[in-house]
Design a protein around this motif. Structure first.
Motif, PDB file in Angstrom:
ATOM      1  N   TRP A 161      13.366  90.277  49.023  1.00  0.00           N
ATOM      2  CA  TRP A 161      12.890  89.986  47.674  1.00  0.00           C
ATOM      3  C   TRP A 161      11.410  89.606  47.708  1.00  0.00           C
ATOM      4  CZ3 TRP A 161      16.880  85.775  45.691  1.00  0.00           C
ATOM      5  CH2 TRP A 161      18.160  86.349  45.610  1.00  0.00           C
ATOM      6  N   THR A 162      10.762  89.782  46.581  1.00  0.00           N
ATOM      7  CA  THR A 162       9.459  89.180  46.320  1.00  0.00           C
ATOM      8  C   THR A 162       9.424  88.866  44.833  1.00  0.00           C
ATOM      9  OG1 THR A 162       7.069  89.373  46.739  1.00  0.00           O
ATOM     10  CG2 THR A 162       8.172  91.319  45.836  1.00  0.00           C
ATOM     11  N   ASN A 163       8.299  88.386  44.316  1.00  0.00           N
ATOM     12  CA  ASN A 163       8.195  88.142  42.878  1.00  0.00           C
ATOM     13  C   ASN A 163       6.911  88.775  42.341  1.00  0.00           C
ATOM     14  OD1 ASN A 163       6.012  86.152  43.124  1.00  0.00           O
ATOM     15  ND2 ASN A 163       7.574  84.801  43.986  1.00  0.00           N
ATOM     16  N   PRO A 164       6.785  88.942  41.019  1.00  0.00           N
ATOM     17  CA  PRO A 164       5.623  89.635  40.468  1.00  0.00           C
ATOM     18  C   PRO A 164       4.281  88.997  40.822  1.00  0.00           C
ATOM     19  CG  PRO A 164       7.362  89.555  38.832  1.00  0.00           C
ATOM     20  CD  PRO A 164       7.810  88.686  39.988  1.00  0.00           C
ATOM     21  N   SER A 165       4.251  87.690  41.021  1.00  0.00           N
ATOM     22  CA  SER A 165       2.988  87.045  41.371  1.00  0.00           C
ATOM     23  C   SER A 165       2.479  87.559  42.710  1.00  0.00           C
ATOM     24  CB  SER A 165       3.167  85.523  41.412  1.00  0.00           C
ATOM     25  OG  SER A 165       1.960  84.881  41.746  1.00  0.00           O
ATOM     26  N   PRO A 196      10.323  95.712  48.188  1.00  0.00           N
ATOM     27  CA  PRO A 196      11.279  94.629  47.980  1.00  0.00           C
ATOM     28  C   PRO A 196      11.694  94.510  46.521  1.00  0.00           C
ATOM     29  CG  PRO A 196       9.084  93.760  48.386  1.00  0.00           C
ATOM     30  CD  PRO A 196       9.011  95.228  48.650  1.00  0.00           C
ATOM     31  N   GLU A 197      12.867  93.970  46.312  1.00  0.00           N
ATOM     32  CA  GLU A 197      13.363  93.733  44.960  1.00  0.00           C
ATOM     33  C   GLU A 197      12.538  92.643  44.298  1.00  0.00           C
ATOM     34  OE1 GLU A 197      17.452  92.126  42.737  1.00  0.00           O
ATOM     35  OE2 GLU A 197      17.488  92.670  44.883  1.00  0.00           O
ATOM     36  N   LEU A 198      12.156  92.877  43.051  1.00  0.00           N
ATOM     37  CA  LEU A 198      11.392  91.888  42.300  1.00  0.00           C
ATOM     38  C   LEU A 198      12.341  90.867  41.674  1.00  0.00           C
ATOM     39  CD1 LEU A 198       8.805  94.219  40.523  1.00  0.00           C
ATOM     40  CD2 LEU A 198       8.307  92.533  42.310  1.00  0.00           C
ATOM     41  N   ARG A 199      12.096  89.607  41.956  1.00  0.00           N
ATOM     42  CA  ARG A 199      12.889  88.522  41.393  1.00  0.00           C
ATOM     43  C   ARG A 199      11.945  87.477  40.781  1.00  0.00           C
ATOM     44  NH1 ARG A 199      18.441  88.956  43.185  1.00  0.00           N
ATOM     45  NH2 ARG A 199      18.710  87.070  41.948  1.00  0.00           N
ATOM     46  N   SER A 200      12.474  86.563  40.026  1.00  0.00           N
ATOM     47  CA  SER A 200      11.678  85.531  39.376  1.00  0.00           C
ATOM     48  C   SER A 200      11.039  84.592  40.407  1.00  0.00           C
ATOM     49  CB  SER A 200      12.557  84.715  38.426  1.00  0.00           C
ATOM     50  OG  SER A 200      11.922  83.533  38.009  1.00  0.00           O
ATOM     51  N   ALA A 201       9.922  83.995  40.017  1.00  0.00           N
ATOM     52  CA  ALA A 201       9.240  83.022  40.880  1.00  0.00           C
ATOM     53  C   ALA A 201      10.044  81.741  41.050  1.00  0.00           C
ATOM     54  CB  ALA A 201       7.861  82.689  40.317  1.00  0.00           C
ATOM     55  N   THR A 202      11.130  81.584  40.272  1.00  0.00           N
ATOM     56  CA  THR A 202      11.988  80.404  40.426  1.00  0.00           C
ATOM     57  C   THR A 202      13.360  80.757  40.993  1.00  0.00           C
ATOM     58  OG1 THR A 202      12.654  80.613  38.110  1.00  0.00           O
ATOM     59  CG2 THR A 202      10.857  79.077  38.599  1.00  0.00           C
ATOM     60  N   PRO A 228       1.872  83.446  46.220  1.00  0.00           N
ATOM     61  CA  PRO A 228       0.553  83.569  46.851  1.00  0.00           C
ATOM     62  C   PRO A 228      -0.232  82.278  46.702  1.00  0.00           C
ATOM     63  CG  PRO A 228       0.528  84.602  44.704  1.00  0.00           C
ATOM     64  CD  PRO A 228       1.931  84.098  44.906  1.00  0.00           C
ATOM     65  N   ASP A 229      -1.002  81.923  47.729  1.00  0.00           N
ATOM     66  CA  ASP A 229      -1.724  80.654  47.668  1.00  0.00           C
ATOM     67  C   ASP A 229      -2.693  80.592  46.487  1.00  0.00           C
ATOM     68  OD1 ASP A 229      -3.501  82.488  48.758  1.00  0.00           O
ATOM     69  OD2 ASP A 229      -3.873  81.364  50.603  1.00  0.00           O
ATOM     70  N   GLY A 230      -3.309  81.744  46.148  1.00  0.00           N
ATOM     71  CA  GLY A 230      -4.228  81.742  45.014  1.00  0.00           C
ATOM     72  C   GLY A 230      -3.535  81.431  43.702  1.00  0.00           C
ATOM     73  N   GLY A 231      -2.396  82.063  43.458  1.00  0.00           N
ATOM     74  CA  GLY A 231      -1.656  81.787  42.238  1.00  0.00           C
ATOM     75  C   GLY A 231      -1.071  80.389  42.215  1.00  0.00           C
ATOM     76  N   SER A 275      -0.306  84.662  38.276  1.00  0.00           N
ATOM     77  CA  SER A 275       0.135  83.435  38.927  1.00  0.00           C
ATOM     78  C   SER A 275       1.648  83.398  38.778  1.00  0.00           C
ATOM     79  CB  SER A 275      -0.504  82.203  38.281  1.00  0.00           C
ATOM     80  OG  SER A 275       0.203  81.832  37.105  1.00  0.00           O
ATOM     81  N   PRO A 276       2.345  82.442  39.382  1.00  0.00           N
ATOM     82  CA  PRO A 276       3.797  82.363  39.168  1.00  0.00           C
ATOM     83  C   PRO A 276       4.206  82.109  37.725  1.00  0.00           C
ATOM     84  CG  PRO A 276       3.190  81.168  41.160  1.00  0.00           C
ATOM     85  CD  PRO A 276       1.910  81.528  40.454  1.00  0.00           C
ATOM     86  N   VAL A 277       3.227  81.736  36.871  1.00  0.00           N
ATOM     87  CA  VAL A 277       3.596  81.394  35.491  1.00  0.00           C
ATOM     88  C   VAL A 277       2.827  82.177  34.428  1.00  0.00           C
ATOM     89  CG1 VAL A 277       4.317  79.075  36.145  1.00  0.00           C
ATOM     90  CG2 VAL A 277       1.961  79.447  35.440  1.00  0.00           C
ATOM     91  N   GLY A 278       1.962  83.120  34.809  1.00  0.00           N
ATOM     92  CA  GLY A 278       1.237  83.863  33.785  1.00  0.00           C
ATOM     93  C   GLY A 278       0.118  84.710  34.345  1.00  0.00           C
ATOM     94  N   ALA A 279      -0.640  85.333  33.424  1.00  0.00           N
ATOM     95  CA  ALA A 279      -1.699  86.267  33.804  1.00  0.00           C
ATOM     96  C   ALA A 279      -2.922  85.534  34.335  1.00  0.00           C
ATOM     97  CB  ALA A 279      -2.087  87.118  32.599  1.00  0.00           C
ATOM     98  N   LEU A 280      -3.618  86.198  35.261  1.00  0.00           N
ATOM     99  CA  LEU A 280      -4.857  85.683  35.826  1.00  0.00           C
ATOM    100  C   LEU A 280      -5.932  86.764  35.769  1.00  0.00           C
ATOM    101  CD1 LEU A 280      -3.837  83.853  39.151  1.00  0.00           C
ATOM    102  CD2 LEU A 280      -4.582  82.797  37.008  1.00  0.00           C
TER     103      LEU A 280
END
Length: 479
Positions: A161-165, A196-202, A228-231, A275-280
């Protein structure tokens, strides 16, 4: 109690956080990397070193949640059983630079790719590392494309798995839908690559038995999808509202502007990730603290401490050399991964301290160049949170505020990405992401010295002049 594990650019890091007592414990250890090129690493060795540090830090503790973090832009190819086909090619790896230079000659393709993914045609992105491997004769069909953090998660849980961020830094994610972009994948002939399958950051998956043995923990503990450390820095510094900007000056440099929607530059100078919670909306440079390390080593030697150099620096110095901080190629704003760096306008009277100070100035001018592109696109940020190794140098910190002409909050969090990972862990557990142990210190403010405005405007103009004359392929100035 939660445990956070990170495989950063240079180090393994771990953090323990007790939600009841607020106790924080952070440890780090530099990776031991075989070979001269730290941009290409043995992903399994990195995982083993991270797990060893995690075991030491968690010894005798009851851990209820594990959170993971790492860097954007890495790539390793793996078989179905996660055995390696390639090492991990991290963000500084520039093997695809010639391929990207050819692709950038096609303006239609460059705009099409940028508008779909928010990423520029540049060797940093995994999508072009994949094309580079294919061009070199690698058969990619059936192989799994991961970064170090997603590999760590897969080995910890058995789930790919990974997430969109994290995926937003691959060049394979659609910036608008936050899904893998089938049209990009098809146009580039990468349909055979497994993603990898995309899953939520939570979302979490249980800790696998073999990984539990390595960590000395019980199996089944929830493991959060990696960020990611940046997000995560955006989350850690509570800079997730539109108009908030984080400004990280570590190994590389990055400015990240929280926006309501993906924001794309008409000059192709900025990127749009998540970021894990929105656009950057952001801009990043490959040369920052790594250039400072290079300069110290070459000019003063490894035995000299940075604190010994600090008294040699002075804002009253004029006519310094001009430093182009592209030892590791260029990301924002020009995205010329073939660009090269160095000191220009050297004169016989320049001392090694002058050259070192010029390096600090050149890095800040490069980041200010990025800032001007970002603010032209998104407006002036309502607040700027400064973090990273820059804060260990009072001169460099003040110089940054002076050049930008902006007031900056100095992050009170030594490891803002670590704190961001903890906040995401709190979110996944249904708890408030704010906690007294994370938010008890009022930020220190650095204000620009307005009397230096003309001086640094002139310095930035000199920098821009040399920047334009050293564009790859620009004739004599490019050599």
């Amino acid at each position: 109690m939660g445990q956070r594990l990170e495989a950063s650019t240079t180090s393994a890091k771990t953090m323990l956080f007790d939600t009841e007592s607020g106790v924080l414990a952070v440890r780090s250890r530099r990776f031991e990397v075989d070979g001269p090129d730290s941009a290409v690493r043995d992903g399994d060795a990195i995982y083993t070193q991270m797990m060893a540090l995690g075991r030491e830090s968690a010894a005798g503790r009851a851990i209820d949640l594990i959170v993971l973090s790492g860097t954007w832009h890495g790539l390793t190819l793996r078989r179905a059983d996660l055995s390696p086909v390639t090492p991990v090619m991290e963000w500084p790896y520039t093997g695809a630079q010639d391929l990207c230079a050819r692709l950038r000659a096609d303006q239609e393709f460059m705009w099409w790719f940028y508008e779909r993914t928010g990423c520029m045609v540049n060797a940093i992105y995994p999508v072009f590392k994949l094309l580079h491997l294919a061009e070199g004769g690698h058969d990619l069909d059936g192989l799994l494309a991961l970064d170090q953090s997603s590999l760590n998660f897969a080995r910890l849980t058995g789930e790919v798995w990974t997430n969109p961020s994290l995926a937003s830094g691959t060049g394979l994610l659609n910036a608008h839908t936050a899904d893998w972009d089938a049209e990009v994948i098809a146009r580039l002939g990468l349909e055979g690559v497994r993603l990898p399958e995309l899953r939520s950051a939570t979302d979490t998956a249980p800790l696998a038995p073999d990984a539990a043995v390595l960590l000395g923990l019980r199996p089944g503990i929830p493991v959060l999808t990696p960020g990611p450390d940046g997000g995560l820095s955006q989350v850690g510094d509570l800079a997730t509202e539109p108009g908030d900007m984080t400004f990280s000056m570590g190994t590389s440099g990055a400015l990240r502007f929280s926006t309501l929607h993906p924001s794309l530059s008409p000059t192709l100078s900025t990127w749009s990730y998540r970021s894990p919670v929105g656009a950057l909306s952001g801009a990043a440079t490959s040369g920052c603290g790594n250039c400072v390390d290079w300069a110290k080593e070459r000019l003063f030697g490894s035995s000299t401490d940075y604190a010994e150099i600090e008294p040699l620096l002075s804002a009253d110095k004029r006519s310094l050399p001009v430093f182009m901080p592209f030892l590791f190629g260029e990301r924002s704003p020009g995205w010329q991964d073939q660009r090269r760096g160095g000191l220009l306008e050297l004169q016989p009277q320049h001392s090694r301290a002058d050259m070192y100070q010029a390096v600090l100035e050149g890095i800040v001018y490069s980041l200010y160049h990025c800032y001007k592109e970002l603010t032209a696109l998104n407006g002036t940020p309502r607040r700027i949170v400064l973090s990273g190794g820059v804060l260990s140098s009072p001169y460099w910190t003040q110089l940054t505020s002076d050049v930008f002409g902006a007031q900056m909050e100095v992050s009170s969090r030594q490891h803002s990405s670590v704190v961001g990972a903890v906040r995401m862990g709190l979110r996944s557990a249904g708890l408030d992401e704010r906690h007294p142990a994370l938010d008890d210190a009022a930020p220190r403010i650095v204000a620009p010295r307005l009397e230096r405005r003309e001086q640094y405007d002139e310095g930035f103009a000199r920098y821009l002049d040399h920047y334009s004359r050293t564009l790859p392929g620009a004739g004599e100035g490019a050599r």
